[in-house]
Design a protein around this motif. Structure first.
Motif, PDB file in Angstrom:
ATOM      1  N   SER A  32       0.675  -1.315   0.116  1.00  0.00           N
ATOM      2  CA  SER A  32      -0.177   0.076   0.032  1.00  0.00           C
ATOM      3  C   SER A  32       1.146   1.295   0.037  1.00  0.00           C
ATOM      4  O   SER A  32       2.095   1.325   0.429  1.00  0.00           O
ATOM      5  CB  SER A  32      -1.021   0.182   1.385  1.00  0.00           C
ATOM      6  OG  SER A  32      -0.226   0.202   2.395  1.00  0.00           O
TER       7      SER A  32
ATOM      8  N   ASN B 184      -2.090   4.344   2.359  1.00  0.00           N
ATOM      9  CA  ASN B 184      -3.352   3.313   2.620  1.00  0.00           C
ATOM     10  C   ASN B 184      -4.012   3.010   1.660  1.00  0.00           C
ATOM     11  O   ASN B 184      -5.218   2.536   1.578  1.00  0.00           O
ATOM     12  CB  ASN B 184      -4.125   4.115   3.769  1.00  0.00           C
ATOM     13  CG  ASN B 184      -3.315   4.185   5.192  1.00  0.00           C
ATOM     14  OD1 ASN B 184      -2.750   3.201   5.346  1.00  0.00           O
ATOM     15  ND2 ASN B 184      -3.354   5.547   5.680  1.00  0.00           N
TER      16      ASN B 184
ATOM     17  N   GLU C 199       5.862  -0.928   8.205  1.00  0.00           N
ATOM     18  CA  GLU C 199       5.114   0.377   7.652  1.00  0.00           C
ATOM     19  C   GLU C 199       6.284   1.593   7.535  1.00  0.00           C
ATOM     20  O   GLU C 199       7.293   1.558   8.603  1.00  0.00           O
ATOM     21  CB  GLU C 199       4.005   1.018   8.661  1.00  0.00           C
ATOM     22  CG  GLU C 199       2.932  -0.127   8.651  1.00  0.00           C
ATOM     23  CD  GLU C 199       1.744   0.314   9.519  1.00  0.00           C
ATOM     24  OE1 GLU C 199       0.853  -0.177   9.415  1.00  0.00           O
ATOM     25  OE2 GLU C 199       2.125   1.043  10.947  1.00  0.00           O
TER      26      GLU C 199
END
Length: 136
Positions: free
Chosen positions: A37, A40, A122
């Motif tokens: 991603s 998001n 992330e």
């Protein structure tokens, strides 16, 4: 009796504790990480990749239409990507082209990383906003 209560308390507390290991980014050197991603938005179907090369402190990967390269530095959970460049192959698919630009621009804004419980990592900006999620 106190020993039994202490033993039961220890078992309960150890069961409730978080057993996830802290992931060191260095354990991912020389492994192709899949971009799942960007900001998001799911891009897992685009087959974008990132690889950290330990010897040269460089990055390489595929951004959608083009291969990219650059350098990185790591200090604890802080990570920075710099000197990011890419080949200049024409990209006729507008979605791929836009995500490629977004991905490469986002790399330059990364300031730290955070492991997740789902075998992903992330990449965050200075405000701790998730920019890119990688699957390892």
């Amino acid at each position: 009796m106190k020993a039994i209560i202490l033993f039961i308390s220890t078992v309960i507390l150890s069961t409730c504790s978080n057993n996830t290991k802290k992931l060191e980014l260095s354990t991912l050197f020389e492994k192709e990480l899949k971009v799942i991603s960007i900001n998001n938005s799911d891009v897992s179907d685009l087959d974008l990749t990132l690889m950290l090369q330990n010897n040269e402190k460089s990055i390489t990967g595929f951004a959608g239409c083009n291969r990219f390269f650059g350098t990185y530095s790591i200090d604890g959970n802080a990570v920075a990507f710099s000197k990011v460049g890419a080949t200049k192959i024409y990209c006729s698919d507008a979605r791929i082209s836009e995500n490629e630009k977004l991905f490469l621009n986002s790399l330059s804004k990364v300031s730290s990383y955070k492991p997740t419980k789902s075998e992903s990592i992330e990449l965050l900006n200075e405000k701790n906003k998730v920019l890119i999620t990688l699957k390892y």
